[in-house]
Scaffold this active site. Structure first.
Site, PDB file in Angstrom:
ATOM      1  N   GLU A  94       0.822  -1.278   0.175  1.00 29.90           N
ATOM      2  CA  GLU A  94       0.058   0.032   0.019  1.00 29.90           C
ATOM      3  C   GLU A  94       1.022   1.257  -0.057  1.00 29.90           C
ATOM      4  O   GLU A  94       1.864   1.215   0.665  1.00 29.90           O
ATOM      5  CB  GLU A  94      -0.871   0.001   1.202  1.00 29.90           C
ATOM      6  CG  GLU A  94      -1.899  -1.090   1.350  1.00 29.90           C
ATOM      7  CD  GLU A  94      -2.448  -1.192   2.822  1.00 29.90           C
ATOM      8  OE1 GLU A  94      -3.302  -2.266   2.677  1.00 29.90           O
ATOM      9  OE2 GLU A  94      -2.028  -0.569   3.768  1.00 29.90           O
ATOM     10  N   SER A 215      12.002   7.208  14.221  1.00 30.60           N
ATOM     11  CA  SER A 215      10.902   6.653  15.017  1.00 30.60           C
ATOM     12  C   SER A 215      11.439   6.232  16.492  1.00 30.60           C
ATOM     13  O   SER A 215      11.919   5.166  16.651  1.00 30.60           O
ATOM     14  CB  SER A 215      10.014   5.602  14.319  1.00 30.60           C
ATOM     15  OG  SER A 215       9.788   5.885  13.324  1.00 30.60           O
ATOM     16  N   CYS A 334      -0.586   6.621   8.966  1.00 29.14           N
ATOM     17  CA  CYS A 334       0.652   6.121   9.229  1.00 29.14           C
ATOM     18  C   CYS A 334       0.593   4.999  10.095  1.00 29.14           C
ATOM     19  O   CYS A 334      -0.100   4.921  11.202  1.00 29.14           O
ATOM     20  CB  CYS A 334       1.723   7.031   9.571  1.00 29.14           C
ATOM     21  SG  CYS A 334       2.617   8.076   8.320  1.00 29.14           S
TER      22      CYS A 334
END
Ligand code: SAH
Ligand code: SF4
Length: 344
Positions: A94, A215, A334
């Site tokens: 995706e 992250s 996200c």
């Protein structure tokens, strides 16, 4: 599976060498890539300045096949469109077109699934299928452009950990960035990583300069270890030091992405740790409230707490933004990519 090498994962230099080996003149390589990347033409039969016998030779050697299918799912607020792409081996990945104020950004996948297994991430829950090759990375942009989206910015924040697919990632970036390719400037390409030390070392060694997003999860090893198993072999203290080295070399932008999980990383103590990390790395903090899902065992924080955290960071003198959750209704935000894999 098609045995031929995909044209979309081939750089101009490689294509010239391939063509020379086939007895074709190297400038034909520039012609072919110009049809693809400048004129959006992927059907070799429509490349009118190339003779028929040359076209035949090229298509015997290289594949011009695109994804098997691309399904478009727009969000209700029309700020995001998820593209579910079926690869030649029937894997699904995706990517998401995000409509910003003045331009379109494509949030791109680097792997089918992800092996890193962060506990708050749907892609992690979906598990790992395989690395994408360079052509499959480039094709996400190509398909978006074919659908009429004029993509100007790329963020590797879709499915997968880009730095675990280093070689193919950088072939793709060369194609996306080159003036003969899509000509998307390095300043408009951001790689988001959960902090894989070996690859950060390689970025430094290879003299690569791209914008990075890291992250964080938590600035504290004990908390981080509970939600991001990558911490065990890639301790945040070492990662932070290497990121510091990288930033000193290239003066690139770093963003710290911080996904907020209620009662896990939202305490005053945790936020202090985040602020200190941001100051050490001179980085902007991007707060992302968790996108919840029944398969994820955490909750987002409430909007008052989010505002308070933002204010606390600001008054400590660090830069902070809050990520607006575009496309949540289509599971295109996200960390929510993977729905199409899980439901298969
Ligand atoms: N693997 C890379 C890039 C893809 S994840 C990385 O981890 O950086 C992109 C971002 O989505 C990361 O910052 C990640 O922390 C965040 N994310 C993952 N799951 C999320 C969720 N459920 N809600 C909100 N953000 C999430
Ligand atoms: Fe993989 Fe990133 Fe999700 Fe972690 S947050 S599981 S690294 S995609």
């Amino acid at each position: 599976m098609n045995e031929k090498k995909s044209i979309y994962g081939t750089t101009l230099e490689t294509l010239k060498v391939t063509f020379s080996g086939m007895g074709l003149r190297p400038f034909v390589a520039s012609q072919v890539l110009s049809w693809i990347y400048k004129k959006n033409v992927t059907d070799v039969r429509r490349m009118t300045n190339i003779s028929n016998d040359v076209k035949l030779k090229i298509s015997q050697r290289l594949s011009f096949d695109r994804f098997k299918s691309v399904q478009q799912i727009p969000s209700e607020d029309e700020l995001a469109v998820k593209l579910i792409c079926e690869l030649q081996d029937a894997q699904k990945i995706e990517c998401v077109v995000l409509k910003e104020k003045s331009h379109l950004t494509l949030c791109i996948s680097s792997q089918a699934g992800c092996p890193v297994d962060c506990k708050f991430c749907l892609t992690g829950v979906a598990g790992f299928k395989r690395n994408l090759d360079a052509s499959e990375i480039v094709m996400q942009v190509l398909e978006a452009k074919q659908l009429g989206f004029d993509i100007k910015n790329l963020v590797f924040m879709g499915m997968g950990e880009p730095l675990l697919n280093y070689d193919q990632l950088f072939i793709a970036i060369e194609i996306l960035n080159s003036d003969w390719g899509y000509n998307i400037g390095a300043r408009h390409i951001t790689i988001s990583t959960s902090g894989y030390l070996a690859s950060i070392n390689r970025l430094i060694k290879d003299n690569r300069f791209v914008n990075l997003a890291f992250s964080v999860g938590s600035a504290f090893p004990v908390t981080r270890n509970q939600i991001m198993p990558i911490e065990a072999r890639n301790p945040i203290l070492k990662v932070a030091r290497r990121l510091h080295d990288y930033l000193k070399l290239h003066n690139r932008k770093l963003t710290l992405e911080y996904t907020l999980l209620q009662s896990v990383n939202d305490s005053v103590f945790e936020i202090e740790g985040l602020i200190n990390l941001a100051k050490y790395l001179d980085a902007k903090i991007n707060l992302i409230n968790l996108n919840p899902h029944e398969k994820i065992p955490f909750k987002p924080i409430d909007s008052d707490s989010l505002s308070l955290i933002k204010e606390r960071i600001q008054s400590a003198g660090a830069r902070v933004t809050v990520r607006f959750k575009k496309g949540q209704d289509i599971a295109a935000a996200c960390g929510q990519l993977g729905e199409s894999i899980i439901s298969n």
